[in-house]
Design a protein around this motif. Structure first.
Motif, PDB file in Angstrom:
ATOM      1  N   VAL A 282     -48.594  80.000  15.551  1.00  0.00           N
ATOM      2  CA  VAL A 282     -49.693  79.227  16.135  1.00  0.00           C
ATOM      3  C   VAL A 282     -50.287  78.266  15.104  1.00  0.00           C
ATOM      4  CG1 VAL A 282     -52.032  79.383  17.072  1.00  0.00           C
ATOM      5  CG2 VAL A 282     -50.269  80.953  17.872  1.00  0.00           C
ATOM      6  N   ILE A 283     -50.524  78.757  13.896  1.00  0.00           N
ATOM      7  CA  ILE A 283     -51.092  77.909  12.844  1.00  0.00           C
ATOM      8  C   ILE A 283     -50.138  76.772  12.493  1.00  0.00           C
ATOM      9  CG2 ILE A 283     -51.841  77.831  10.435  1.00  0.00           C
ATOM     10  CD1 ILE A 283     -53.820  79.182  12.325  1.00  0.00           C
ATOM     11  N   LEU A 284     -48.860  77.109  12.361  1.00  0.00           N
ATOM     12  CA  LEU A 284     -47.867  76.085  12.035  1.00  0.00           C
ATOM     13  C   LEU A 284     -47.794  75.018  13.123  1.00  0.00           C
ATOM     14  CD1 LEU A 284     -44.941  78.249  10.587  1.00  0.00           C
ATOM     15  CD2 LEU A 284     -46.224  76.483   9.366  1.00  0.00           C
ATOM     16  N   ASN A 285     -47.823  75.437  14.383  1.00  0.00           N
ATOM     17  CA  ASN A 285     -47.754  74.481  15.488  1.00  0.00           C
ATOM     18  C   ASN A 285     -48.974  73.571  15.507  1.00  0.00           C
ATOM     19  OD1 ASN A 285     -46.401  73.573  18.004  1.00  0.00           O
ATOM     20  ND2 ASN A 285     -48.274  74.326  18.963  1.00  0.00           N
ATOM     21  N   ALA A 286     -50.148  74.145  15.223  1.00  0.00           N
ATOM     22  CA  ALA A 286     -51.377  73.345  15.208  1.00  0.00           C
ATOM     23  C   ALA A 286     -51.345  72.298  14.103  1.00  0.00           C
ATOM     24  CB  ALA A 286     -52.587  74.256  15.022  1.00  0.00           C
ATOM     25  N   VAL A 287     -50.653  72.604  13.005  1.00  0.00           N
ATOM     26  CA  VAL A 287     -50.561  71.665  11.872  1.00  0.00           C
ATOM     27  C   VAL A 287     -49.427  70.663  12.074  1.00  0.00           C
ATOM     28  CG1 VAL A 287     -50.079  71.461   9.399  1.00  0.00           C
ATOM     29  CG2 VAL A 287     -51.570  73.290  10.240  1.00  0.00           C
ATOM     30  N   LEU A 288     -48.262  71.170  12.502  1.00  0.00           N
ATOM     31  CA  LEU A 288     -47.083  70.309  12.619  1.00  0.00           C
ATOM     32  C   LEU A 288     -47.176  69.308  13.773  1.00  0.00           C
ATOM     33  CD1 LEU A 288     -44.174  72.853  11.902  1.00  0.00           C
ATOM     34  CD2 LEU A 288     -45.163  71.149  10.357  1.00  0.00           C
ATOM     35  N   SER A 289     -47.851  69.691  14.867  1.00  0.00           N
ATOM     36  CA  SER A 289     -47.926  68.785  16.020  1.00  0.00           C
ATOM     37  C   SER A 289     -48.541  67.436  15.673  1.00  0.00           C
ATOM     38  CB  SER A 289     -48.701  69.454  17.164  1.00  0.00           C
ATOM     39  OG  SER A 289     -47.948  70.482  17.739  1.00  0.00           O
ATOM     40  N   PRO A 290     -49.753  67.379  15.107  1.00  0.00           N
ATOM     41  CA  PRO A 290     -50.308  66.063  14.758  1.00  0.00           C
ATOM     42  C   PRO A 290     -49.530  65.392  13.625  1.00  0.00           C
ATOM     43  CG  PRO A 290     -51.729  67.811  13.933  1.00  0.00           C
ATOM     44  CD  PRO A 290     -50.719  68.463  14.831  1.00  0.00           C
ATOM     45  N   LEU A 291     -48.975  66.212  12.720  1.00  0.00           N
ATOM     46  CA  LEU A 291     -48.199  65.637  11.610  1.00  0.00           C
ATOM     47  C   LEU A 291     -46.996  64.865  12.143  1.00  0.00           C
ATOM     48  CD1 LEU A 291     -47.756  65.492   8.496  1.00  0.00           C
ATOM     49  CD2 LEU A 291     -46.328  67.543   8.748  1.00  0.00           C
ATOM     50  N   PHE A 292     -46.238  65.486  13.029  1.00  0.00           N
ATOM     51  CA  PHE A 292     -45.041  64.845  13.566  1.00  0.00           C
ATOM     52  C   PHE A 292     -45.368  63.709  14.531  1.00  0.00           C
ATOM     53  CE2 PHE A 292     -42.095  68.778  12.953  1.00  0.00           C
ATOM     54  CZ  PHE A 292     -42.090  68.524  11.592  1.00  0.00           C
ATOM     55  N   MET A 293     -46.439  63.892  15.332  1.00  0.00           N
ATOM     56  CA  MET A 293     -46.754  62.884  16.346  1.00  0.00           C
ATOM     57  C   MET A 293     -47.490  61.679  15.776  1.00  0.00           C
ATOM     58  SD  MET A 293     -47.756  64.925  19.863  1.00  0.00           S
ATOM     59  CE  MET A 293     -48.676  66.298  19.179  1.00  0.00           C
ATOM     60  N   ILE A 294     -48.387  61.910  14.793  1.00  0.00           N
ATOM     61  CA  ILE A 294     -49.199  60.817  14.252  1.00  0.00           C
ATOM     62  C   ILE A 294     -48.619  60.271  12.949  1.00  0.00           C
ATOM     63  CG2 ILE A 294     -51.476  60.158  13.397  1.00  0.00           C
ATOM     64  CD1 ILE A 294     -52.666  62.334  15.164  1.00  0.00           C
ATOM     65  N   VAL A 295     -48.470  61.126  11.953  1.00  0.00           N
ATOM     66  CA  VAL A 295     -48.028  60.685  10.620  1.00  0.00           C
ATOM     67  C   VAL A 295     -46.595  60.166  10.660  1.00  0.00           C
ATOM     68  CG1 VAL A 295     -47.660  61.358   8.223  1.00  0.00           C
ATOM     69  CG2 VAL A 295     -49.605  62.298   9.507  1.00  0.00           C
ATOM     70  N   PHE A 296     -45.692  60.955  11.299  1.00  0.00           N
ATOM     71  CA  PHE A 296     -44.292  60.542  11.365  1.00  0.00           C
ATOM     72  C   PHE A 296     -43.996  59.680  12.593  1.00  0.00           C
ATOM     73  CE2 PHE A 296     -43.216  64.693   8.965  1.00  0.00           C
ATOM     74  CZ  PHE A 296     -43.584  64.088   7.761  1.00  0.00           C
ATOM     75  N   ASP A 297     -45.001  59.520  13.472  1.00  0.00           N
ATOM     76  CA  ASP A 297     -44.898  58.654  14.649  1.00  0.00           C
ATOM     77  C   ASP A 297     -43.657  58.973  15.498  1.00  0.00           C
ATOM     78  OD1 ASP A 297     -45.769  56.689  16.369  1.00  0.00           O
ATOM     79  OD2 ASP A 297     -44.682  55.085  15.332  1.00  0.00           O
ATOM     80  N   LEU A 298     -43.453  60.259  15.767  1.00  0.00           N
ATOM     81  CA  LEU A 298     -42.282  60.685  16.530  1.00  0.00           C
ATOM     82  C   LEU A 298     -42.579  60.896  18.019  1.00  0.00           C
ATOM     83  CD1 LEU A 298     -40.727  63.228  13.998  1.00  0.00           C
ATOM     84  CD2 LEU A 298     -39.957  60.911  14.505  1.00  0.00           C
ATOM     85  N   GLY A 299     -43.832  60.696  18.413  1.00  0.00           N
ATOM     86  CA  GLY A 299     -44.183  60.801  19.824  1.00  0.00           C
ATOM     87  C   GLY A 299     -43.902  62.169  20.407  1.00  0.00           C
ATOM     88  N   ILE A 300     -43.384  62.173  21.632  1.00  0.00           N
ATOM     89  CA  ILE A 300     -43.141  63.431  22.320  1.00  0.00           C
ATOM     90  C   ILE A 300     -42.032  64.238  21.662  1.00  0.00           C
ATOM     91  CG2 ILE A 300     -41.398  62.646  23.985  1.00  0.00           C
ATOM     92  CD1 ILE A 300     -43.079  64.256  26.099  1.00  0.00           C
TER      93      ILE A 300
END
Length: 445
Positions: free
Chosen positions: A175-193
């Motif tokens: 749960v903690i990893l998902n909460a951190v990785l989701s914005p990282l991948f979607m915003i920082v890495f701009d990978l969208g869905i």
């Protein structure tokens, strides 16, 4: 392997039941929050269309997961009985068989699902505007199917051996990893869905690898090098796993049928019912956890034919369930409206959802009794019998009674029919527990 710490075949029952079931409740709550957090990130970062795409793709993933949950229920029963018998060799053999079967299934599901992702989404009527996003999310999730299988399975193994704290730790990490990785991948890495899917797969992969490390490093689980399992081992697993998986299909189809009763009262009622169902999924977590706990505890005792102790486990669990779910019911009755308003604000929808929750809340202890008694019966390996009890519960009682009461009492009748069905289905569950032939079930000769 140190098994005495998690041995439910001796000593007191109520205290171990409470201590064992509490981490399962928390883990279930965290698992639910995993999905909620994922939806919050996707909805707020990528927008409504992306959230819809994830919801539709998740529908297919949940269907596939029903097979996983079926095998997990089979694993909980088989492995807990082997653990109760103190048969470490048998435990190793069946662990190996489960691992081989789940590995093969994960590869088959991943390949077929990846190839036919768009076709599957088309079958369930995915709008063209979000088809590409849904397909992308689904394909990435399917490629991580092995880790999704493994993440769920190893937690079941720990519980079968009487350890519910380690799975809680594993789910918390995911749960903690998902909460951190989701914005990282979607915003920082701009990978969208695609980033949302990668975050989910990545968090579960890391949590799974950590659980394997714990199991091997601390010798918590008696793994062996994978080998081709014996035919009778595969046969027993499928014999228990297939009906257990079908149970999930019966439940999901039953919920859809009940929704068809609600739709006749209009969009506001549907919105209120949907909000109430979201809260219901949280409210029933304690009863579901108790069902899992008694499955493991009873399974260990059934493995060595300690039937008087199995009866004691059922009695204590039933009493604990009534006390726990009555407390939950009081909280729900008081805070029903506030809970519904977390999801919707339309007054007509809020009124329907609030009234529905307050009516069914009075019958939660009886629904919880179903989980407890079915968990005891399931521990013997009587999966087809539990499947029949679920068919009775959803298709002979819950759906027809909801429709019948709705025809006489309007939208209020939906909750009335559901509540009455909880009571009657608990009577069916008790009658089979009391007089059924599930005690004659013998998994190992």
């Amino acid at each position: 392997m140190k098994s005495s710490k998690n041995d439910f075949t001796t000593g007191p029952i109520l205290k171990p039941l409470i201590i064992f079931s509490a981490p399962i409740m928390l883990a279930n709550l965290l698992q639910t929050s995993f999905q909620i957090v994922d939806s919050l990130w996707v909805g707020n970062i990528l927008g409504a269309e992306a959230l819809g795409a994830v919801a539709i793709a998740t529908t297919i993933l949940v269907t596939i997961l029903s097979f996983i949950l079926g095998l997990n229920n089979a694993a909980l029963t088989i492995l807990s009985q082997q653990h109760g018998r103190k048969d470490d060799e048998g435990l190793k053999r069946y662990l190996n068989a489960f691992i081989v079967i789940m590995t093969v299934m994960s590869v088959v599901f991943a390949v077929i699902g990846y190839i036919f992702a768009e076709s599957l989404l088309g079958i369930i009527g995915t709008p063209d505007a979000i088809l590409d996003m849904a397909a992308s999310y689904l394909q990435i999730s399917l490629l991580g199917m092995f880790f999704l299988f493994g993440y769920n399975f190893i937690n079941t193994v720990f519980r079968a051996l009487g350890d519910s704290k380690t799975p809680l730790r594993i789910v918390f990490i995911a749960v903690i990893l998902n909460a951190v990785l989701s914005p990282l991948f979607m915003i920082v890495f701009d990978l969208g869905i695609q980033g949302a899917a990668l975050a989910t797969v990545g968090s579960q992969t890391i949590a799974f690898l950590y659980s394997v490390y714990l199991a091997v490093k601390r010798n918590l689980v008696p793994f062996k090098m994978p080998s081709i399992p014996a035919r009778y081992e595969v046969g027993l697993i499928l014999k228990l796993g297939i009906p257990a998986g079908l149970q999930m299909g019966v439940i999901h189809a039953g919920i859809a049928a009940i929704l068809s009763v609600v739709t006749q009262f209009g969009a506001d009622s549907v919105a209120g019912f949907s909000a109430a169902q979201r809260l219901d999924s949280l409210i029933m977590l304690p009863a579901m956890a108790l069902g899992t706990a008694v499955n493991a505890m009873a399974g260990q005792n059934i493995g060595i034919q300690q039937w008087p102790r199995v009866k004691q486990i059922a009695r204590y669990a039933a009493l604990y369930n009534f006390g726990l779910m009555l407390s939950v019911a009081v909280v729900v009755i008081i805070f029903a409206e506030a809970g519904i308003r977390m999801f919707i604000q339309d007054e007509a929808a809020v009124e329907f959802g609030t009234n529905y929750l307050r009516i069914v809340a009075l019958c939660y202890p009886f629904l919880g009794l179903n989980f407890v008694l079915n968990g005891i019966v399931r521990a013997s390996g009587a999966m087809y019998q539990v499947l029949i009890l679920n068919i009775i519960s959803f298709w002979i009682l819950r759906y027809p009674l909801s429709a019948l009461f709705a025809s006489y009492f309007g939208e209020t009748g939906v909750g009335m029919g559901m509540g009455v069905s909880f009571i009657i289905s608990s009577i069916f569950a008790y009658l089979y527990y009391k007089f059924g032939k599930w005690r004659e079930k013998e998994l190992f000769k």
